[in-house]
Design a protein around this motif. Structure first.
Motif, PDB file in Angstrom:
ATOM      1  N   VAL A  43     -17.426   9.247   2.686  1.00  0.00           N
ATOM      2  CA  VAL A  43     -18.250   8.898   1.528  1.00  0.00           C
ATOM      3  C   VAL A  43     -18.079  10.001   0.491  1.00  0.00           C
ATOM      4  CG1 VAL A  43     -20.602   8.513   0.710  1.00  0.00           C
ATOM      5  CG2 VAL A  43     -19.881   7.603   2.937  1.00  0.00           C
ATOM      6  N   PHE A  44     -17.811   9.622  -0.748  1.00  0.00           N
ATOM      7  CA  PHE A  44     -17.580  10.599  -1.810  1.00  0.00           C
ATOM      8  C   PHE A  44     -18.536  10.349  -2.968  1.00  0.00           C
ATOM      9  CE2 PHE A  44     -14.710   7.060  -2.287  1.00  0.00           C
ATOM     10  CZ  PHE A  44     -14.639   6.793  -3.650  1.00  0.00           C
ATOM     11  N   ASP A  45     -18.732  11.390  -3.775  1.00  0.00           N
ATOM     12  CA  ASP A  45     -19.775  11.335  -4.797  1.00  0.00           C
ATOM     13  C   ASP A  45     -19.243  10.878  -6.151  1.00  0.00           C
ATOM     14  OD1 ASP A  45     -18.457  13.560  -5.868  1.00  0.00           O
ATOM     15  OD2 ASP A  45     -19.964  14.995  -5.175  1.00  0.00           O
ATOM     16  N   ALA A  46     -20.156  10.780  -7.111  1.00  0.00           N
ATOM     17  CA  ALA A  46     -19.812  10.274  -8.439  1.00  0.00           C
ATOM     18  C   ALA A  46     -18.841  11.189  -9.164  1.00  0.00           C
ATOM     19  CB  ALA A  46     -21.089  10.089  -9.267  1.00  0.00           C
ATOM     20  N   ALA A  47     -18.990  12.493  -8.972  1.00  0.00           N
ATOM     21  CA  ALA A  47     -18.090  13.433  -9.643  1.00  0.00           C
ATOM     22  C   ALA A  47     -16.646  13.222  -9.195  1.00  0.00           C
ATOM     23  CB  ALA A  47     -18.535  14.868  -9.366  1.00  0.00           C
ATOM     24  N   GLU A  48     -16.444  13.029  -7.901  1.00  0.00           N
ATOM     25  CA  GLU A  48     -15.090  12.762  -7.418  1.00  0.00           C
ATOM     26  C   GLU A  48     -14.599  11.404  -7.897  1.00  0.00           C
ATOM     27  OE1 GLU A  48     -12.431  12.482  -3.302  1.00  0.00           O
ATOM     28  OE2 GLU A  48     -14.474  13.282  -3.230  1.00  0.00           O
ATOM     29  N   ALA A  49     -15.491  10.424  -7.914  1.00  0.00           N
ATOM     30  CA  ALA A  49     -15.104   9.095  -8.396  1.00  0.00           C
ATOM     31  C   ALA A  49     -14.609   9.162  -9.833  1.00  0.00           C
ATOM     32  CB  ALA A  49     -16.281   8.137  -8.279  1.00  0.00           C
ATOM     33  N   ALA A  50     -15.257   9.986 -10.664  1.00  0.00           N
ATOM     34  CA  ALA A  50     -14.813  10.153 -12.050  1.00  0.00           C
ATOM     35  C   ALA A  50     -13.486  10.903 -12.103  1.00  0.00           C
ATOM     36  CB  ALA A  50     -15.885  10.882 -12.854  1.00  0.00           C
ATOM     37  N   ALA A  51     -13.332  11.922 -11.250  1.00  0.00           N
ATOM     38  CA  ALA A  51     -12.116  12.738 -11.264  1.00  0.00           C
ATOM     39  C   ALA A  51     -10.879  11.931 -10.894  1.00  0.00           C
ATOM     40  CB  ALA A  51     -12.276  13.917 -10.309  1.00  0.00           C
ATOM     41  N   ILE A  52     -11.026  10.940 -10.018  1.00  0.00           N
ATOM     42  CA  ILE A  52      -9.872  10.135  -9.598  1.00  0.00           C
ATOM     43  C   ILE A  52      -9.728   8.873 -10.433  1.00  0.00           C
ATOM     44  CG2 ILE A  52      -9.979  11.038  -7.258  1.00  0.00           C
ATOM     45  CD1 ILE A  52     -11.241   8.438  -6.326  1.00  0.00           C
ATOM     46  N   GLY A  53     -10.596   8.707 -11.437  1.00  0.00           N
ATOM     47  CA  GLY A  53     -10.469   7.573 -12.345  1.00  0.00           C
ATOM     48  C   GLY A  53     -11.118   6.299 -11.871  1.00  0.00           C
TER      49      GLY A  53
END
Length: 285
Positions: free
Chosen positions: A191-201
Motif C-alpha cells: 500500500v502506497f501513499d498519495a505523495a508516491e502516487a503523485a510522484a509516479i504520475g
C-alpha cells in the motif's frame, strides 16, 4: 442476506446547472465497499449519465474518510436480488453452481468499472481516502485522479493468495505508470501513499481534503467549456490509441475523428470568433 440498497447508497449532485455530476459512494459504515445492490444502482446511474447530452463531466468520490474499499466481502455473492436492469439477472437465474453465481457478481463489478472507462463524459476521481483492491481498480478506471494527503492505494489481493490482476488493474496500471512500476506494485501488494502516487504520475495532484472535490470540479469545468462531441471523441480516441497496433492505425482513427468533428460547425464558429476578437470560444458549445 444483504440489505436492499437505499437511494442513499449513491449520492448524485448536479453542479453548474447539471453540466457536472458529482457521484459519491455513500456507504461510509462499510468503507464505501460495493455490494451487489450498490453496483446495480451504479450501473443505472452510469447508463443515465451516458445518455444525457447535457452532462459534460463527472467527479467520482466517496463519503467519509475512505474512497472505496472494493467489494463488500461481507455481502454474499448469491445476494444478487436487484439485477433486473443489468445483463446478469439471466445468468443468476440459470446458475447451477456457486461458481456461476460468483462469476455473475464478479462481472457485475467489472462491467461497472468498464462503463466508467467507456463513458462519453470524462470521469475525474477525487480520492478522499483509501482506494485498495477493487477500490484501487475503480480509481484506475477513471480518466484522471486527484487525491487528498491521507489517500492510500494498493493492489492487495496477492496478499490473500489471489491474483492482483483485478477489475482492470492489470490493464490500466501498466499504461498509467509503466510496466516495471506496475509489476512491482502488483507483485508486492504494498500500500502506497498519495505523495508516491503523485510522484509516479498516478494522480495529478495532492489536494487538501476539504478542497479535494472542488479541485476536481474546477478541472471538470475546464473540460466542460469545450464542444461535447470534441470531448467525447478526444477521450474515446485517446484511450483506443493507447492500444493502437501501429502509428498508421492511430493516424487513421485520428483523421476520421477530426473530420467527423468538423461537421458540427464548432470549428467554423471558433475560427470566426478568433478573427473577430483574437480569442477562441471558451463558453460551452
Amino acid at each position: 442476506m444483504a440489505s436492499p440498497a437505499t437511494p442513499s447508497a449513491l449520492r448524485v449532485e448536479h453542479v453548474d446547472d447539471g453540466a457536472i455530476v458529482v457521484l459519491a459512494i455513500d456507504r461510509p459504515h462499510r468503507g464505501n465497499a460495493l455490494d451487489s445492490q450498490t453496483l446495480a444502482g451504479l450501473h443505472r446511474v452510469l447508463d443515465s449519465i451516458n445518455g444525457d447530452p447535457t452532462i459534460r463531466a463527472v467527479v467520482l468520490t466517496g463519503t467519509g474518510s475512505v474512497f472505496c474499499a472494493g467489494a463488500d466481502i461481507k455481502a454474499a455473492p448469491e445476494d444478487l436480488t436487484d439485477l433486473d436492469a443489468t445483463p446478469y439477472s439471466s445468468l443468476r437465474a440459470r446458475a447451477t453452481s456457486t461458481v456461476a453465481v460468483t462469476m455473475a457478481a464478479q462481472e457485475l463489478m467489472a462491467s461497472a468499472f468498464e462503463k466508467i472507462h467507456r463513458l462519453r463524459q470524462p470521469v475525474i476521481a477525487a480520492v478522499n481516502g483509501a482506494a485498495v483492491g477493487g477500490g484501487f481498480a475503480l480509481a484506475l478506471a477513471c480518466d484522471m485522479r486527484y487525491a487528498c494527503p491521507t489517500a492510500t492505494f494498493g493492489a492487495v489481493f496477492i496478499r490473500h493468495g489471489v491474483s492482483a490482476c483485478d477489475m482492470g488493474t492489470s490493464y490500466h496500471l501498466p499504461r498509467l505508470v509503466g510496466a516495471s512500476r506496475a509489476a512491482e506494485l502488483m507483485l508486492t501488494g504494498r500500500v502506497f501513499d498519495a505523495a508516491e502516487a503523485a510522484a509516479i504520475g498516478l494522480v495529478l495532484e495532492v489536494v487538501e481534503t476539504e478542497a479535494l472535490v472542488e479541485r476536481a470540479i474546477d478541472k471538470a469545468r475546464e473540460i466542460a467549456c469545450h464542444s461535447p462531441l470534441a470531448v467525447w471523441m478526444t477521450k474515446e480516441t485517446m484511450w483506443q490509441n493507447v492500444d493502437a497496433p501501429s502509428l498508421r492505425h492511430a493516424l487513421d482513427l485520428e483523421n476520421r475523428t477530426q473530420i467527423m468533428c468538423t461537421s458540427t460547425g464548432d470549428l467554423a464558429n471558433s475560427f470566426a470568433a478568433f478573427r473577430d476578437d483574437g480569442t477562441a470560444i471558451r463558453k460551452p458549445l
